[in-house]
Scaffold this active site. Structure first.
Site, PDB file in Angstrom:
ATOM      1  N   ARG A   1      12.127  -6.312   5.344  1.00 42.97           N
ATOM      2  CA  ARG A   1      12.066  -4.852   5.188  1.00 42.97           C
ATOM      3  C   ARG A   1      12.926  -4.166   6.250  1.00 42.97           C
ATOM      4  NH1 ARG A   1       6.187  -2.209   5.030  1.00 42.97           N
ATOM      5  NH2 ARG A   1       5.975  -3.001   7.156  1.00 42.97           N
TER       6      ARG A   1
ATOM      7  N   ARG B   1      11.632  -2.519  11.764  1.00 44.24           N
ATOM      8  CA  ARG B   1      10.539  -2.054  12.614  1.00 44.24           C
ATOM      9  C   ARG B   1      10.226  -3.131  13.638  1.00 44.24           C
ATOM     10  NH1 ARG B   1       5.650   0.010   8.862  1.00 44.24           N
ATOM     11  NH2 ARG B   1       4.470  -1.202  10.379  1.00 44.24           N
TER      12      ARG B   1
ATOM     13  N   LYS C   1       0.830  -1.211   0.000  1.00 36.52           N
ATOM     14  CA  LYS C   1       0.000   0.000   0.000  1.00 36.52           C
ATOM     15  C   LYS C   1       0.862   1.258   0.000  1.00 36.52           C
ATOM     16  CE  LYS C   1      -2.195  -0.381   3.844  1.00 36.52           C
ATOM     17  NZ  LYS C   1      -1.839  -1.586   4.583  1.00 36.52           N
TER      18      LYS C   1
ATOM     19  N   ARG D   1      -9.908   0.618   9.535  1.00 32.77           N
ATOM     20  CA  ARG D   1      -9.527  -0.780   9.697  1.00 32.77           C
ATOM     21  C   ARG D   1     -10.660  -1.586  10.300  1.00 32.77           C
ATOM     22  NH1 ARG D   1      -3.663   0.333   9.791  1.00 32.77           N
ATOM     23  NH2 ARG D   1      -2.465  -1.579   9.876  1.00 32.77           N
TER      24      ARG D   1
ATOM     25  N   ARG E   1      -0.534  -9.483  12.718  1.00 36.89           N
ATOM     26  CA  ARG E   1      -1.129  -8.358  11.986  1.00 36.89           C
ATOM     27  C   ARG E   1      -1.978  -8.866  10.822  1.00 36.89           C
ATOM     28  NH1 ARG E   1       4.050  -5.191  10.614  1.00 36.89           N
ATOM     29  NH2 ARG E   1       2.718  -3.656   9.623  1.00 36.89           N
TER      30      ARG E   1
HETATM   31  P1  AMP Z   1       0.563   0.169   9.677  1.00 36.99           P
HETATM   32  O1  AMP Z   1       1.839   0.931   9.500  1.00 36.99           O
HETATM   33  O2  AMP Z   1      -0.596   0.758   8.907  1.00 36.99           O
HETATM   34  O3  AMP Z   1       0.714  -1.311   9.434  1.00 36.99           O
HETATM   35  O4  AMP Z   1       0.149   0.346  11.211  1.00 36.99           O
HETATM   36  C1  AMP Z   1       0.988  -0.104  12.246  1.00 36.99           C
HETATM   37  C2  AMP Z   1       0.164  -0.334  13.499  1.00 36.99           C
HETATM   38  O5  AMP Z   1      -0.479   0.894  13.911  1.00 36.99           O
HETATM   39  C3  AMP Z   1      -0.978  -1.329  13.358  1.00 36.99           C
HETATM   40  O6  AMP Z   1      -0.535  -2.680  13.486  1.00 36.99           O
HETATM   41  C4  AMP Z   1      -1.902  -0.898  14.502  1.00 36.99           C
HETATM   42  O7  AMP Z   1      -1.396  -1.336  15.751  1.00 36.99           O
HETATM   43  C5  AMP Z   1      -1.779   0.633  14.458  1.00 36.99           C
HETATM   44  N1  AMP Z   1      -2.796   1.233  13.570  1.00 36.99           N
HETATM   45  C6  AMP Z   1      -2.584   1.869  12.375  1.00 36.99           C
HETATM   46  N2  AMP Z   1      -3.745   2.283  11.836  1.00 36.99           N
HETATM   47  C7  AMP Z   1      -4.718   1.904  12.706  1.00 36.99           C
HETATM   48  C8  AMP Z   1      -6.158   2.003  12.708  1.00 36.99           C
HETATM   49  N3  AMP Z   1      -6.826   2.588  11.678  1.00 36.99           N
HETATM   50  N4  AMP Z   1      -6.830   1.510  13.768  1.00 36.99           N
HETATM   51  C9  AMP Z   1      -6.183   0.930  14.796  1.00 36.99           C
HETATM   52  N5  AMP Z   1      -4.851   0.761  14.855  1.00 36.99           N
HETATM   53  C10 AMP Z   1      -4.113   1.235  13.818  1.00 36.99           C
END
Ligand code: AMP
Length: 218
Positions: free
Chosen positions: A127, A160, A13, A88, A171
């Site tokens: 990554r 990360r 994404k 989400r 995840r």
């Molecule tokens: P991402 O970089 O989008 O994979 O987000 C990393 C982490 O941030 C996720 O695994 C969640 O713990 C948190 N996170 C990001 N966006 C959301 C969301 N819309 N709702 C809840 N938690 C989020």
């Protein structure tokens, strides 16, 4: 143009967004990036979000929705935006409807990036990122010139904390349990535009651009 991009964590994404935001002049709003920035700066929001993120769990809706509402009120979103990592959950999608209705606007399309789980696991666990400038690398597919050192800014390149195999699996499980129903939610409104990222990000972006064009968006 007001867009959402959906896809499993590590589906590509972020790479697609980097191209689309330039092509269409959009503000790129990544909730994960906003949380990480707050964690880095030690803000109360960052402290609250960290324990959830480290476990691969979702940050509570109440915290996340308020944060996105604030972000969408900033000037750069008026010309259009692409939401990456939000919504989400169905509750977040419904809250987004309310936020946009209050602004007298609505979504134009919901992009869905499709990538096989085995590819995701391979790409995400290899990554590496530079916390200083945000550049992204991959030890297998796009290594830094000097191991562990960012090509762009010379900072230290790290993995990360949520990119380990165990957390990536959690995840993915979280994604399938909570987020995939969103595809059905937006499909019922005829908003979905698909991009397949199994071959290359170039091909994925080309498919998305075609899909947007077919909806009269360009
Ligand atoms: P991402 O970089 O989008 O994979 O987000 C990393 C982490 O941030 C996720 O695994 C969640 O713990 C948190 N996170 C990001 N966006 C959301 C969301 N819309 N709702 C809840 N938690 C989020």
């Amino acid at each position: 143009m007001r867009l959402i991009i959906l896809g499993a964590p590590g589906s590509g994404k972020g790479t697609a967004c980097a191209v689309l935001k330039e092509t269409y002049g959009l503000a790129h709003i990544s909730t994960g990036d906003i949380f990480r920035e707050n964690i880095k700066n030690g803000t109360p929001l960052g402290q609250e979000a960290k324990s959830y993120i480290d476990q691969g769990a979702l940050v509570p809706d109440s915290v996340t929705i308020r944060m996105v509402e604030d972000r969408l009120s900033q000037d750069d979103c008026a010309k259009g935006f692409i939401l990456d990592g939000f919504p989400r959950t169905i509750a977040q999608a419904e809250a987004l409807d309310d936020i946009l209705t209050a602004k007298d606007t609505k979504l134009d399309a919901v992009i869905c990036v499709v990538t096989d789980d085995e590819l995701i696991m391979d790409r995400v666990t290899t990554r590496r990122v530079c916390p200083s400038c945000g550049a992204s690398y991959n030890v297998k597919y796009m290594p830094t010139k000097v191991e562990g050192v960012c090509d762009a800014c010379g900072g230290e390149v790290i993995q990360r904390s949520d990119d380990t195999a165990e957390t990536v699996q959690k995840r993915l499980d979280t994604y399938y349990a909570n987020t995939k129903p969103l595809i059905d939610f937006y499909a019922a409104r005829g908003l979905i535009v698909e991009g397949n990222n199994n071959v290359s990000s170039e091909e994925c972006v080309a498919q998305i651009e075609e899909g947007l064009k077919a909806k009269g968006l360009n």
